[in-house]
Design an enzyme around this catalytic site. Structure first.
Site, mmCIF file in Angstrom:
data_model
loop_
_atom_site.group_PDB
_atom_site.id
_atom_site.type_symbol
_atom_site.label_atom_id
_atom_site.label_comp_id
_atom_site.label_asym_id
_atom_site.label_seq_id
_atom_site.Cartn_x
_atom_site.Cartn_y
_atom_site.Cartn_z
ATOM 1 C CG HIS A 54 39.682 40.721 44.962
ATOM 2 N ND1 HIS A 54 39.420 41.983 45.453
ATOM 3 C CD2 HIS A 54 40.509 40.902 43.900
ATOM 4 C CE1 HIS A 54 40.035 42.884 44.685
ATOM 5 N NE2 HIS A 54 40.707 42.262 43.749
ATOM 6 C CD GLU A 72 45.231 43.429 38.249
ATOM 7 O OE1 GLU A 72 44.432 42.590 37.769
ATOM 8 O OE2 GLU A 72 45.010 44.079 39.283
#
Lengths: 189, 382
Positions: free
Chosen positions: B197, B338
């Site tokens: 992102h 993650e």
């Protein structure tokens, strides 16, 4: 003579099957095309009563590791696949399961062409999902697995506001129609 | 307020290079070419006097399936049969890769036949009667598949679903035998690091408003420092709070820009760094994802996962195959870690803590070092 009887019998069975299929277009069934499932089970789940149908909907397990099916008995309609998607937006009955669809998500439409379901959501599907890759994976898996419960649907293309999307929150590749995932399914809790 | 910084150098490079990388969707022109009801008519009108005891094998239907979650690709061939038959399958590499399926107790309903496929997993299917009782189906493939990567089986008739008896052949897409000659150690390795992102895309946001793009970048910069100290060359998809392609760009342009950084500059490995989120705020832990496009992707993911769990100490969710764009469309072994869940208040606090971030970064670098050592050994064994 015996061979002829056999052929006749076969014809009757096929006609009955054709009739049954004709009465309930895309009748819900856990017998996904080609899936190795117990025949008895698939027959059972495709039978509701005369006025009801059984729809299988997928929710996340509370630990966000798997999807798990929940069977709902609802009044019979002529658009069971759309009904199944609408059920996906509701909370599960089981407390061990979690709804994965974001709040505010609405179904804009669902069409089936050449065994591919094109399911169209409003933009809340992408905007309200929290942005995690685990959530995105479970949303996509739940939509695809719920729709591929219908024998007529082999693949699913997810649309948002009428348009094909390449991803929901920047992780998953949604650029092509997707098929069912068995690995993420936990059959019994 | 989102800062709208453009990584100008990167954008220019990506704009120049974007035609180089063709990341078009995999063409799926697989159309079952007959409806179930039509086949049922075929079955009933098939000449019973031609082969009274043998069943009738109908024309093949085929489709390439992409698993929605893992992205794994498989070809499925389905032959409807008028009644029960027995099947077995074998593969042979010589003279060309081929899967041979013997169907005992059925003959082709319309005589011998040949169907061309799209060539992705198989080129063609040939159906030929062996005698009045049996049929041989041969599937010609561009690449040999391993035992365990194909399956030949039958499905009983399912009256409720309107389906006849079926012979099914599944073939998994084989991993191309790409040659990587990895050596042990981090020195001189080219490593692409992708902080997930950024810019107009904050990613996940925690209860305390900690943004994913911020912690991803913080950890990525720490990984960069550690790798450079170890003598590696690091390619960053972004080094500030910016969109890699451009502000508010389409998702696919943004993801493609990131894979381009690794692909064009021939990185040895690619790692995308992310933080997770889920509606149930008690869910937590570290997970690593990969797409098995080379022999080394799962090995990389396992080592990164083990390194981060060992160093940072969150619960171990495991490493999994995933249909994630950046790990699928990169050409080198790639993984997406993650680190933890921003939706979990405890983990959000940790993810925003520089001490914890440093532990994650150390775990990632240890994982990479162990990966290169293991990959070097694996290569040497061949």
């Amino acid at each position: 003579m015996a061979a002829k009887t056999k052929v006749l019998l076969l014809m009757v069975i096929f006609i009955l099957a054709a009739l049954a299929a004709g009465c309930t277009p895309a009748a819900p069934s856990s017998a996904t095309p080609g899936q190795e499932v117990d025949k008895e089970q698939s027959v059972q789940s495709s039978m509701g009563t005369a006025d009801t149908m059984r729809l299988t909907v997928y929710y996340a397990t509370a630990d966000a590791m798997y999807l798990s099916p929940e069977v709902k008995v609802v009044p019979k309609t002529d658009h069971p696949a759309q009904n199944a998607m609408e059920l996906l937006l509701q909370d599960p009955k089981s407390h061990e399961l979690v709804k994965v669809m974001p709040d505010g998500t609405k179904i804009r439409g669902l069409t089936i062409k050449d065994h591919v379901a094109f399911v169209d959501f409003n933009d809340k599907l992408a905007k309200n999902n929290g942005g995690g890759s685990t959530t995105e994976m479970l949303i996509v898996g739940a939509i695809v697995n719920t729709l591929t419960e219908f024998p007529d649907i082999h693949k699913v293309q997810i649309l948002v506001e009428g348009k094909k999307v390449d991803t929901l929150s920047g992780h998953m590749d949604l650029s092509e129609p997707l098929s069912r995932s068995e690995k993420i399914v936990k059959k019994s809790l | 307020m989102l800062r709208r910084v453009i990584c100008s150098a990167l954008v220019a490079m990506v704009l120049l290079l974007s035609p180089v990388v063709t990341a078009g969707p995999v063409n799926s022109n697989a159309k079952p070419n007959a409806t179930v009801s039509a086949q049922k008519v075929d079955a009933t009108t098939a000449k019973p006097d031609a082969a009274p005891a043998a069943q009738q094998l109908m024309q093949v239907r085929w489709a390439t399936h992409t698993d929605a979650v893992t992205g794994a690709s498989k070809l499925r061939l389905v032959f409807d049969v008028s009644g029960p038959v027995e099947v077995d399958g074998t593969v042979t590499a010589n003279p060309t890769p081929r899967l041979v399926v013997n169907v005992k107790g059925a003959v082709p309903a319309k005589g011998d036949d040949s169907v061309n496929l799209d060539g992705k997993i198989a080129d063609s299917v040939n159906i030929g009667a062996v005698d009045g009782q049996n049929t041989m189906i041969t599937v010609d493939m561009p690449m040999m598949v391993d035992e365990g990567d194909y399956k030949v089986f039958t499905l009983p008739a399912d009256i409720a679903a309107g389906k006849p008896f079926r012979v099914v052949v599944d073939i998994n897409k084989p991993i191309p035998p790409m040659v990587f000659n990895f050596t042990a150690g981090l020195k001189n390795k080219v490593i692409a690091i992708d902080p997930g992102h950024g810019g107009t895309d904050p990613g996940a946001i925690g209860l305390a408003r900690i943004m994913e793009k911020t912690v991803n970048l913080a950890v990525a910069l720490k990984v960069k420092d550690l790798l450079e100290k170890a003598g590696a060359k690091v390619l960053m998809t972004r080094e500030s709070d910016c969109d890699v392609f451009g502000p508010n760009s389409s998702a696919v342009d943004e993801l493609k820009a990131r894979t381009t950084v690794g692909n064009f500059r021939k990185a040895d490995i690619f790692l995308s760094i992310h933080a997770n989120s889920f509606v149930n705020r008690t869910v937590g832990g570290t997970a690593t994802y990969y797409y098995q496009k080379t022999q080394y992707d799962s090995m990389l993911a396992q080592n990164i996962q083990a390194g981060v769990v060992q160093s940072a100490g969150l619960s171990n969710r495991g490493s999994f195959p995933a249909n994630f764009y950046v790990v699928k469309r990169t050409l080198m072994p790639a993984a997406l870690v993650e680190m933890g869940f921003l939706s979990n208040p405890d983990e959000e606090k940790l993810l925003n803590d520089p001490v914890f971030q440093q532990k994650v970064a150390q775990g990632i670098v240890q994982g990479m070092e162990r990966f290169f050592a293991q990959a070097a050994r694996a290569g040497g064994d061949r």
